[in-house]
Design a protein around this motif. Structure first.
Motif, PDB file in Angstrom:
ATOM      1  N   SER A  50      -7.697  -2.595  -5.917  1.00  0.00           N
ATOM      2  CA  SER A  50      -6.400  -1.937  -6.075  1.00  0.00           C
ATOM      3  C   SER A  50      -5.825  -1.556  -4.719  1.00  0.00           C
ATOM      4  O   SER A  50      -4.643  -1.783  -4.441  1.00  0.00           O
ATOM      5  N   GLY A  51      -6.666  -0.993  -3.851  1.00  0.00           N
ATOM      6  CA  GLY A  51      -6.206  -0.615  -2.517  1.00  0.00           C
ATOM      7  C   GLY A  51      -5.756  -1.802  -1.705  1.00  0.00           C
ATOM      8  O   GLY A  51      -4.741  -1.732  -0.984  1.00  0.00           O
ATOM      9  N   ASN A  52      -6.478  -2.919  -1.819  1.00  0.00           N
ATOM     10  CA  ASN A  52      -6.092  -4.121  -1.075  1.00  0.00           C
ATOM     11  C   ASN A  52      -4.729  -4.637  -1.521  1.00  0.00           C
ATOM     12  O   ASN A  52      -3.906  -5.062  -0.694  1.00  0.00           O
ATOM     13  N   ARG A  53      -4.480  -4.609  -2.827  1.00  0.00           N
ATOM     14  CA  ARG A  53      -3.194  -5.100  -3.338  1.00  0.00           C
ATOM     15  C   ARG A  53      -2.050  -4.181  -2.904  1.00  0.00           C
ATOM     16  O   ARG A  53      -0.962  -4.654  -2.572  1.00  0.00           O
ATOM     17  N   ILE A  54      -2.292  -2.878  -2.926  1.00  0.00           N
ATOM     18  CA  ILE A  54      -1.266  -1.945  -2.454  1.00  0.00           C
ATOM     19  C   ILE A  54      -1.009  -2.179  -0.963  1.00  0.00           C
ATOM     20  O   ILE A  54       0.131  -2.154  -0.490  1.00  0.00           O
ATOM     21  N   GLY A  55      -2.077  -2.427  -0.189  1.00  0.00           N
ATOM     22  CA  GLY A  55      -1.923  -2.703   1.234  1.00  0.00           C
ATOM     23  C   GLY A  55      -1.094  -3.941   1.498  1.00  0.00           C
ATOM     24  O   GLY A  55      -0.238  -3.960   2.399  1.00  0.00           O
ATOM     25  N   GLU A  56      -1.326  -4.983   0.691  1.00  0.00           N
ATOM     26  CA  GLU A  56      -0.532  -6.204   0.842  1.00  0.00           C
ATOM     27  C   GLU A  56       0.931  -5.952   0.511  1.00  0.00           C
ATOM     28  O   GLU A  56       1.827  -6.471   1.185  1.00  0.00           O
ATOM     29  N   ALA A  57       1.173  -5.144  -0.519  1.00  0.00           N
ATOM     30  CA  ALA A  57       2.547  -4.810  -0.877  1.00  0.00           C
ATOM     31  C   ALA A  57       3.217  -4.015   0.241  1.00  0.00           C
ATOM     32  O   ALA A  57       4.403  -4.204   0.537  1.00  0.00           O
ATOM     33  N   ALA A  58       2.465  -3.131   0.880  1.00  0.00           N
ATOM     34  CA  ALA A  58       3.024  -2.335   1.978  1.00  0.00           C
ATOM     35  C   ALA A  58       3.448  -3.225   3.138  1.00  0.00           C
ATOM     36  O   ALA A  58       4.488  -2.989   3.783  1.00  0.00           O
ATOM     37  N   ARG A  59       2.684  -4.265   3.417  1.00  0.00           N
ATOM     38  CA  ARG A  59       3.042  -5.162   4.528  1.00  0.00           C
ATOM     39  C   ARG A  59       4.345  -5.889   4.279  1.00  0.00           C
ATOM     40  O   ARG A  59       5.087  -6.201   5.220  1.00  0.00           O
TER      41      ARG A  59
END
Length: 498
Positions: A50-59
């Motif tokens: 979940s954190g990785n997907r949120i991080g990708e969205a932030a980029r």
């Protein structure tokens, strides 16, 4: 491994290692010297995904940003220095810095006229206290390298966001200013580093299991530490169901370690008295309170269970972060004594499952007969949420929710077996009632593993054969749950006080 900074041999630290020390020095020591003893929980894997997907969205919010894309930390340090020098106006992702042997990688670093913004991205829907400590370590290192920070933020998923589709996640990330809170920790960080490093120069800390094992998250070494703590007590005080910590502490202070030692007058709860009696006699307790209710119930009787998923980064339009979405259900229907029918639904994983899930469920449950779920409050909440999300099914879904009865509450009221060891979870109750329905022989054995399996089903790169295998495992698990409810209900019905 130790690293050399200005002629001094230091144990290399990272933000994650310092945070591990903050949770428990023993965790840091084991993580450094005995990492093979760690057991990664499915829940931790889900949180990381979940954190990785949120991080990708932030980029995606910074399309001109530069990713420091290497796992070689020395190379990452060099690439970060080069990017700051050659492109001082561009945001950086995974910017890497080191100070006094402490190395960190920042999720997002946004340059500005007077300094940079440091943004730590988290998969949760709010800022937690430990997120601020995390960001404080990051900021301490960055500032020590000479780069001024104008603000420090923790970004998390905004629960009010609704995904419109097409990969547009504008508004998903909600930054929260934490600079002042971070600054309050700054004077302490050098002490954390010194203490963490001292831990790594000594023997394994002799710390026993306690609240720190699950606060702020479950330690991957918990199973190892628990197994090494030899406790001959067969029925420890911790098995008193939902006993207040002060009550348990008072019992220990009075010299009691085993539930069987405790005098009756020191246990006020009826459930605690039942647990004590079962521990002493070795016999199960079973009364007819639940049985009489079940025998009076009309047919058809439905035994029902949902499986759900909640992701930080929404996948389907008109869904939001951490929105709980049912993707599977199982129902065993007893149309007459001993006559069973089984129906089930499992989403494909490619489309929003809510409408099809609701439609098939309404068809299966109809408008007649009681519906039994183990923890019925959960199913009722999901049904009422679906009723709001799919207005044309609202009346039918609300009607189903109103017909639910809770088998967990019935079991709590009427049954206890000493092998349950203070827990009324279905996984503890079932082996004492129907041992042949063992979850151990299933590939998917609990709800967290079910979520993990369905996430893999959802991945476009998952092959057809693997997807078919995962679907079979999911159907086996959810079907086992409702089959278990049938056997539990029959067992409770067997008690007849008259």
């Amino acid at each position: 491994m130790p690293t050399e900074i200005k002629g001094r041999k230091l144990h290399g630290l990272s933000k994650s290692k310092i945070m591990a020390y903050r949770q428990c020095p023993k965790r840091l020591w084991l993580q450094t010297f005995r990492p093979e003893l760690a057991t990664e929980s499915p829940l931790a894997r889900l949180a990381m995904q979940s954190g990785n997907r949120i991080g990708e969205a932030a980029r995606r919010l910074y399309p001109d940003g530069i990713l420091i894309d290497t796992n070689d930390l020395r190379a990452a340090l060099e690439q970060t220095r080069a990017a700051l020098a050659d492109h001082p106006e561009k945001p950086l992702f995974e910017a890497t810095f080191e100070h006094d042997g402490v190395l960190i990688r920042a999720d997002v670093l946004v340059p500005g006229r007077n300094g940079a913004q440091l943004i730590e991205v988290k998969g949760s829907s709010s800022v937690k206290d430990y997120h601020v400590e995390d960001a404080a370590i990051q900021a301490w290192v960055v500032r020590a390298t000479g780069l001024p920070l104008t603000s420090v933020q923790v970004a998390h998923a905004d629960r009010n966001f609704r995904y419109a589709g097409g990969g547009d996640y504008t508004g998903l990330i909600k930054p929260q200013e934490v600079t002042r809170a971070v600054d309050s920790f700054t004077p302490q960080i050098a002490g954390w580093v010194t203490a963490a490093r001292a831990t790594l120069t000594g023997a394994e800390p002799g710390i026993v299991c306690g609240p720190q094992c699950r606060d702020p998250y479950e330690c991957p070494f918990l199973k190892h530490c628990a197994a090494t703590e030899t406790d001959p007590t067969e029925f420890p005080i911790d098995e008193l169901y939902r006993a207040h910590p002060k009550h348990k502490a008072a019992l220990r202070a009075a010299g009691y370690s085993d539930i069987r030692q405790i005098p009756q007058h020191l246990l006020k709860s009826e459930k605690h008295l039942r647990i004590r009696e079962a521990a002493i006699t070795g016999r199960a307790y079973l009364d007819d309170v639940a049985g009489s209710q079940l025998r009076a119930a009309p047919y058809p009787r439905h035994y029902f269970d949902f499986e759900t998923i909640a992701v930080g980064c929404p996948v389907w339009p008109d869904t939001g972060p951490h929105l709980v979405i049912p993707f599977q259900w199982s129902c065993h229907t007893e149309t007459a004594p001993g006559v069973l029918e089984h129906r089930e639904f499992l989403a494909t994983g490619t489309e929003d499952p809510r409408r099809e899930c609701a439609e098939t469920l309404i068809a299966a449950l109809g408008d007649e007969g009681p519906i039994y779920a183990y923890h019925a409050q959960f199913e009722a909440l999901r049904l009422r949420e679906l009723a709001k999300q799919i207005p044309d099914f609202a009346d039918a879904l609300t009607g189903i929710a109103n017909r639910l009865s809770c088998l967990e509450k019935m079991t709590l009221a009427s049954y206890y077996h000493p092998d349950m060891h203070g827990s009324w979870s279905l996984k503890r109750v079932l082996p004492t009632v129907a041992p042949h329905l063992d979850y151990a022989n299933l590939a998917v054995r609990d709800g967290v593993l079910a979520q993990e399996a369905f996430l893999e089903v959802m991945e476009p790169q998952t092959g057809a054969e693997r997807r078919s295998e995962l679907r079979r495992h999911l159907l086996d698990y959810c079907g086992r749950d409702t089959e278990a409810l049938v056997h539990l209900a029959r067992f409770l019905e067997s008690a007849n006080a008259g």
